[in-house]
Motif scaffolding. Structure first.
Motif, PDB file in Angstrom:
ATOM      1  N   VAL A   1      -2.888  -7.476  -9.015  1.00 51.75           N
ATOM      2  CA  VAL A   1      -2.237  -8.524  -8.231  1.00 51.75           C
ATOM      3  C   VAL A   1      -0.897  -8.832  -8.875  1.00 51.75           C
ATOM      4  O   VAL A   1      -0.841  -9.248 -10.035  1.00 51.75           O
TER       5      VAL A   1
ATOM      6  N   THR B   1      -2.216  -5.766  -4.457  1.00 52.46           N
ATOM      7  CA  THR B   1      -1.903  -6.966  -3.687  1.00 52.46           C
ATOM      8  C   THR B   1      -0.630  -7.581  -4.245  1.00 52.46           C
ATOM      9  O   THR B   1      -0.491  -7.710  -5.464  1.00 52.46           O
TER      10      THR B   1
ATOM     11  N   THR C   1      -0.131  -1.346   0.460  1.00 55.56           N
ATOM     12  CA  THR C   1      -0.329  -2.529  -0.371  1.00 55.56           C
ATOM     13  C   THR C   1      -0.540  -3.760   0.503  1.00 55.56           C
ATOM     14  O   THR C   1       0.106  -3.921   1.534  1.00 55.56           O
ATOM     15  N   ARG C   2      -1.424  -4.632   0.087  1.00 55.24           N
ATOM     16  CA  ARG C   2      -1.674  -5.885   0.803  1.00 55.24           C
ATOM     17  C   ARG C   2      -0.634  -6.926   0.367  1.00 55.24           C
ATOM     18  O   ARG C   2      -0.387  -7.103  -0.818  1.00 55.24           O
TER      19      ARG C   2
ATOM     20  N   GLN D   1      -3.601  -6.327   6.570  1.00 52.31           N
ATOM     21  CA  GLN D   1      -2.727  -5.992   5.435  1.00 52.31           C
ATOM     22  C   GLN D   1      -1.783  -7.143   5.088  1.00 52.31           C
ATOM     23  O   GLN D   1      -1.361  -7.281   3.935  1.00 52.31           O
TER      24      GLN D   1
ATOM     25  N   LEU E   1      -9.273 -13.898  -0.071  1.00 49.57           N
ATOM     26  CA  LEU E   1      -9.006 -12.548  -0.562  1.00 49.57           C
ATOM     27  C   LEU E   1     -10.078 -12.103  -1.549  1.00 49.57           C
ATOM     28  O   LEU E   1     -10.519 -10.945  -1.524  1.00 49.57           O
TER      29      LEU E   1
ATOM     30  N   ASP F   1     -12.607  -8.932  -1.215  1.00 50.45           N
ATOM     31  CA  ASP F   1     -12.666  -7.887  -2.235  1.00 50.45           C
ATOM     32  C   ASP F   1     -14.050  -7.738  -2.862  1.00 50.45           C
ATOM     33  O   ASP F   1     -14.511  -6.622  -3.093  1.00 50.45           O
TER      34      ASP F   1
END
Length: 315
Positions: A4, A68, A97-98, A150, A167, A171
């Motif tokens: 992240v 992320t 990529t988020r 996304q 999130l 995950d």
């Protein structure tokens, strides 16, 4: 490990910046391991955060291998976003990529064009400006966050917590997210047009509330038929007084809370069992499969079948 990367630009809002750092860095899996590698990056070594200066450990290259990217808001959202930042974010998006924004961070994400034609949100006070600057974006100021897969956006500062928990749930499932929520002392059931994170083990109001014992009873009894009059009798109040005081304490009505308690239980069963969806509806207290599906979609934002597909394997 899921990387992240939080992007700090000049004028970054300190709360927005700190929220993902604190929430993601404290997440633990059942075996005690940390699933997130959290970093801060910036276009230059030092970033103005108003009352203090942020010294970022990484440059923009940290965006290149992120799973992320979180975009905090800035105090002056109408200011332009550096072109090299826009380029990096677009490249990251092309890699899959988020990208998630907190509050006015939606302006940074919108500047990339990645929100064009999509629904998004931001702080209610900045919604009109976002709509004026980016008319291609469908701005919805009435929700806590919007998940486009996304690309995700959240409303004011506290909604950034909702988004981070969402999130984590995406995950690693609800158990891990519930743990993170408890560490954040975050209420897990908040009104909003977008499905909010709900954990089956958490009450909707803090411990010590005058309705604590009633809520425990409602949770334990949620699977059976119940009327408002019965709930009021349990509380020792008239139905009118109960509705008024309950709303003051929880932000919702007793029957709405009961429905959400049933949905919390249904989410847990969908994630942890192979019971048929219709059976689960009956188990949690809904009188018919249609009533269960309708209420579930209204609260969670998706069907029970789709919810199970998304979350059962991640628990």
């Amino acid at each position: 490990m899921h990387r992240v990367t939080v992007l700090a630009l000049d004028g970054v809002v300190a709360f927005d910046l700190a929220t993902p750092l604190e929430v993601f860095a404290r997440v633990r899996l059942p075996d005690g391991s940390r699933p997130y590698d959290v970093r801060v990056c910036a276009p230059q070594p030092e970033v103005d955060a108003g009352l203090f200066t942020v010294k970022a450990a990484h440059g923009l290259e940290a965006l290149d291998d992120a799973d992320t990217i979180v975009l905090p808001g800035c105090h002056e959202p109408a200011h332009g976003v550096p072109e090299r930042v826009v380029d990096r974010l677009r490249r990251a998006a092309r890699r899959g990529t988020r990208l998630a924004s907190i509050c006015a961070g939606a302006f940074v994400l919108a500047a990339t064009g990645l929100l064009d034609g999509k629904r998004a949100t931001t702080h209610w006070a900045a919604a009109e400006l976002l709509e004026a600057m980016h008319p291609e974006v469908e701005v919805d100021p009435d929700v806590l966050y919007v998940d486009n897969g996304q690309f995700l956006t959240s409303a004011g500062a506290a909604a950034g917590l909702d988004l981070c928990l969402h999130l984590i749930r995406r995950d690693f499932g609800s158990a891990v997210a519930a743990d993170a929520a408890r560490l954040s002392v975050m209420p897990l059931e908040r009104e909003g047009g977008q499905a909010q994170f709900i954990a089956p083990s958490q009450p909707a109001v803090p411990r010590g509330s005058v309705f604590e014992s009633l809520l425990v009873w409602l949770e334990e009894s949620s699977a059976r038929d119940m009327t408002l009059a019965e709930i009021a009798g349990r509380a020792g109040m008239s139905t009118r007084t109960l509705n008024r005081r309950f709303r003051e304490q929880t932000g919702t009505t007793p029957l709405q809370w009961l429905h959400r308690a049933r949905i919390r239980r249904a989410q847990h069963l969908l994630e942890t069992t192979t019971h048929p969806v219709d059976r689960i509806g009956g188990q949690v207290g809904f009188g018919s499969p249609t009533a269960f599906r309708d209420r579930f979609k209204r609260v969670v934002g998706t069907s029970p079948h789709d919810y199970r597909r998304s979350f059962r394997q991640s628990v």
